[in-house]
Design a protein around this motif. Sequence first.
Motif, PDB file in Angstrom:
ATOM      1  N   LYS A  74       0.824  -1.208   0.000  1.00 35.69           N
ATOM      2  CA  LYS A  74       0.000   0.000   0.000  1.00 35.69           C
ATOM      3  C   LYS A  74       0.854   1.252   0.000  1.00 35.69           C
TER       4      LYS A  74
ATOM      5  N   ARG B  45       2.306   1.757  -3.444  1.00 35.10           N
ATOM      6  CA  ARG B  45       1.281   2.216  -4.400  1.00 35.10           C
ATOM      7  C   ARG B  45       0.990   3.694  -4.195  1.00 35.10           C
ATOM      8  N   LYS B  46       0.873   4.110  -2.945  1.00 35.89           N
ATOM      9  CA  LYS B  46       0.573   5.515  -2.664  1.00 35.89           C
ATOM     10  C   LYS B  46       1.747   6.417  -3.058  1.00 35.89           C
TER      11      LYS B  46
END
Length: 304
Positions: free
Chosen positions: A217, A220-221
């Motif tokens: 995550k 991805r961010k």
Amino acid sequence: MFVTGCTGGDLKIWDLDLVQLHAQKVAHDLGVSCCQCDPIAHVGCRMQLLHSLTAQSGPVLSCAFSSDGQLVASGSVDKTLAVYDAIRGVLLHTLNQHERYVTSCAFSPSLPYLASGSMDKTVIVWRLGDGDESGRHDAEAAAAVCPGRKRAAMGHSRLLVRDWTEEHVGAWLAEEGMDELVSAFKSHNIDGPELLSLTKDTLAKELHIGSLGLRGKVLRKIEELRPSLDGSAAPDEFLCPITQEVLKDPVIAADGFSYEREAIERWIGTKNRTSPMTNLPLPTTMLTPNRMLKMAINRWRASQ
């Protein structure tokens, strides 16, 4: 009655039979790009200059009166929305939440709201307060930016990621729902440049993030933060006014503005030789390569 403006800066008042009642020559020194109807009936058509409102540093693209006529707002190329006391001609607020030109603004006819639209792809709704003892109105941004652009309302988003401090990184983590990582990132002094350089190994071995899903995550961010070259993160001066894309072959037209060569050539061929920025006639169709701007864009691209 109604009023028309033109690219020469003249204003004319007409009745509904298209009889010209009054002409104010050169009311503005450049073209008029916006206007608004007044629902109140008037008798006579004498025009008197009341205020010249000059708080904004760039061309004004839009303006609007509040329904009670007490306030007037204007949007500008300088990325600000100015709110004035229309009666006294006094600047009340300069609102600088937008990241690109403010192209439109409108007051709600019944509620204390003011909306502004921008080339940054957002519409922001502002709430106007009741005013304090000095007669000034309070204005604050409501949570009404366009979907997918929520970071536009956050303070750290107005900086390039490489300019973020450790505090900006912490605010970004909290915004993205990763509050549990704030202390770890802070203890390792992760700022903007460090954030962009993080990998799976550094997240696991250095920051000790054991969860595979959480590491994914974060990456991805971080990838979402990396600026693309489609113009969304580029300085305004690097964008073609016609295509709104980063310039590849910038040329200077007779109006003094720089455009993508192919776009301005196509414009001149179909738009009767008028400037895309001022709508005034172009004295010549000659285009001059802007080599200094091209070099600056190349340096910017290399830094991304």
